[in-house]
Design a protein around this motif. Structure first.
Motif, PDB file in Angstrom:
ATOM      1  N   GLU A  76       5.462 -35.764  18.561  1.00  0.00           N
ATOM      2  CA  GLU A  76       4.697 -34.830  19.566  1.00  0.00           C
ATOM      3  C   GLU A  76       5.121 -33.452  19.212  1.00  0.00           C
ATOM      4  O   GLU A  76       6.637 -33.425  19.229  1.00  0.00           O
ATOM      5  CB  GLU A  76       4.851 -35.342  20.891  1.00  0.00           C
ATOM      6  N   ARG A  95       8.852 -28.495  15.162  1.00  0.00           N
ATOM      7  CA  ARG A  95       9.021 -28.454  16.518  1.00  0.00           C
ATOM      8  C   ARG A  95       8.523 -29.764  17.535  1.00  0.00           C
ATOM      9  O   ARG A  95       7.700 -29.767  18.066  1.00  0.00           O
ATOM     10  CB  ARG A  95       8.367 -27.027  17.433  1.00  0.00           C
ATOM     11  N   TYR A  96       9.250 -31.003  16.953  1.00  0.00           N
ATOM     12  CA  TYR A  96       8.877 -32.179  17.458  1.00  0.00           C
ATOM     13  C   TYR A  96       9.816 -32.458  18.605  1.00  0.00           C
ATOM     14  O   TYR A  96      10.867 -32.144  18.586  1.00  0.00           O
ATOM     15  CB  TYR A  96       8.967 -33.287  16.565  1.00  0.00           C
ATOM     16  N   THR A  97       9.366 -33.184  19.686  1.00  0.00           N
ATOM     17  CA  THR A  97      10.153 -33.524  20.776  1.00  0.00           C
ATOM     18  C   THR A  97      11.090 -34.669  20.610  1.00  0.00           C
ATOM     19  O   THR A  97      11.127 -35.457  19.573  1.00  0.00           O
ATOM     20  CB  THR A  97       9.437 -34.318  22.134  1.00  0.00           C
ATOM     21  N   THR A  98      12.475 -34.520  21.002  1.00  0.00           N
ATOM     22  CA  THR A  98      13.488 -35.467  20.525  1.00  0.00           C
ATOM     23  C   THR A  98      13.207 -36.866  20.689  1.00  0.00           C
ATOM     24  O   THR A  98      13.223 -37.710  20.110  1.00  0.00           O
ATOM     25  CB  THR A  98      14.564 -35.041  21.547  1.00  0.00           C
ATOM     26  N   ALA A  99      12.502 -37.199  21.853  1.00  0.00           N
ATOM     27  CA  ALA A  99      11.917 -38.476  22.174  1.00  0.00           C
ATOM     28  C   ALA A  99      11.130 -39.183  20.878  1.00  0.00           C
ATOM     29  O   ALA A  99      11.435 -40.270  20.540  1.00  0.00           O
ATOM     30  CB  ALA A  99      11.538 -38.733  23.450  1.00  0.00           C
ATOM     31  N   SER A 100      10.039 -38.204  20.595  1.00  0.00           N
ATOM     32  CA  SER A 100       9.209 -38.655  19.712  1.00  0.00           C
ATOM     33  C   SER A 100      10.057 -38.801  18.104  1.00  0.00           C
ATOM     34  O   SER A 100       9.483 -39.711  17.520  1.00  0.00           O
ATOM     35  CB  SER A 100       7.909 -37.884  19.492  1.00  0.00           C
ATOM     36  N   ARG A 141       6.760 -30.048  20.254  1.00  0.00           N
ATOM     37  CA  ARG A 141       7.366 -29.676  21.399  1.00  0.00           C
ATOM     38  C   ARG A 141       6.512 -28.402  21.908  1.00  0.00           C
ATOM     39  O   ARG A 141       6.479 -27.368  21.200  1.00  0.00           O
ATOM     40  CB  ARG A 141       8.826 -29.631  21.322  1.00  0.00           C
ATOM     41  N   SER A 142       6.317 -28.251  23.022  1.00  0.00           N
ATOM     42  CA  SER A 142       5.752 -26.972  23.590  1.00  0.00           C
ATOM     43  C   SER A 142       6.804 -25.907  23.818  1.00  0.00           C
ATOM     44  O   SER A 142       7.957 -26.054  24.021  1.00  0.00           O
ATOM     45  CB  SER A 142       5.258 -27.177  25.131  1.00  0.00           C
TER      46      SER A 142
END
Length: 196
Positions: free
Chosen positions: A179, A110-115, A181-182
């Protein structure tokens, strides 16, 4: 984290298998090269991609005090009077293949798309520059060392530089880039205590 450790374990196992099978890999690489060089796409890569990377190497070598010439028609470079062939196979497509394989494992989570995009750009650009530096080192070995050193590095040790780079890349990505993702849960508001 177990998943992160898994990426490094897979790379270490892959590197071990690569070392064991290196004589077969070198033979298969030459066979694949002969097949691809008969393909139409080969001409485009040779004329465009190889030319760009050869010019980039030339810019670095000339600034470092070496004489340099590139002949796109004969697919060769001349450094300090030593002629060397350069083809699509020198560009390091194997490094990009290994990068792609590790991406399939490393980006699971679950990583942010931007990271993820940031890590992907770092991985691709880093692998590209690794290949430029690897070719430069091969050229410098050809100029300054006996032929056997260039052959051993070009055919056997270059794969090791890719694995070392990938291990550094994933350590850097997990430590500083990716990062988590929350989870999109909104906190529940406290219930009103029944007004009269």
């Amino acid at each position: 984290m177990p998943k992160q450790k898994k990426v490094f374990v897979y790379m270490f196992l892959g590197f071990s298998l690569l070392l064991i099978s290196m004589p077969f890999v070198v033979s298969a690489n030459e066979f694949l090269t002969s097949i691809v060089e008969r393909n139409v796409l080969y001409g485009w890569i040779q004329e465009n991609v190889v030319t760009v990377e050869a010019k980039m190497m030339g810019a670095i070598l000339i600034r470092s005090g070496y004489s340099y010439a590139f002949s796109p028609h004969s697919s060769s470079i001349v450094v300090n009077g030593i002629r060397m062939g350069i083809t699509w196979n020198c560009l390091g497509w194997q490094s990009f293949l290994l990068l792609f394989i590790t991406l399939l494992v490393g980006f699971r989570g679950r990583y942010t798309t931007a990271s993820v995009l940031e890590a992907l750009i770092i991985g691709v650009l880093g692998t590209f520059w690794l290949n430029i530096m690897r070719m430069l080192l091969t050229v410098l070995l050809a100029v300054h060392a006996p032929v056997i050193f260039r052959i051993v590095f070009h055919d056997y040790l270059a794969a090791g530089t890719t694995v070392i780079w990938l291990m550094f890349f994933w350590w850097f990505a997990y430590a500083y880039v990716l990062e988590v993702r929350s989870i999109g849960l909104t906190p529940s508001s406290p219930s009103d205590g029944g007004s009269a």
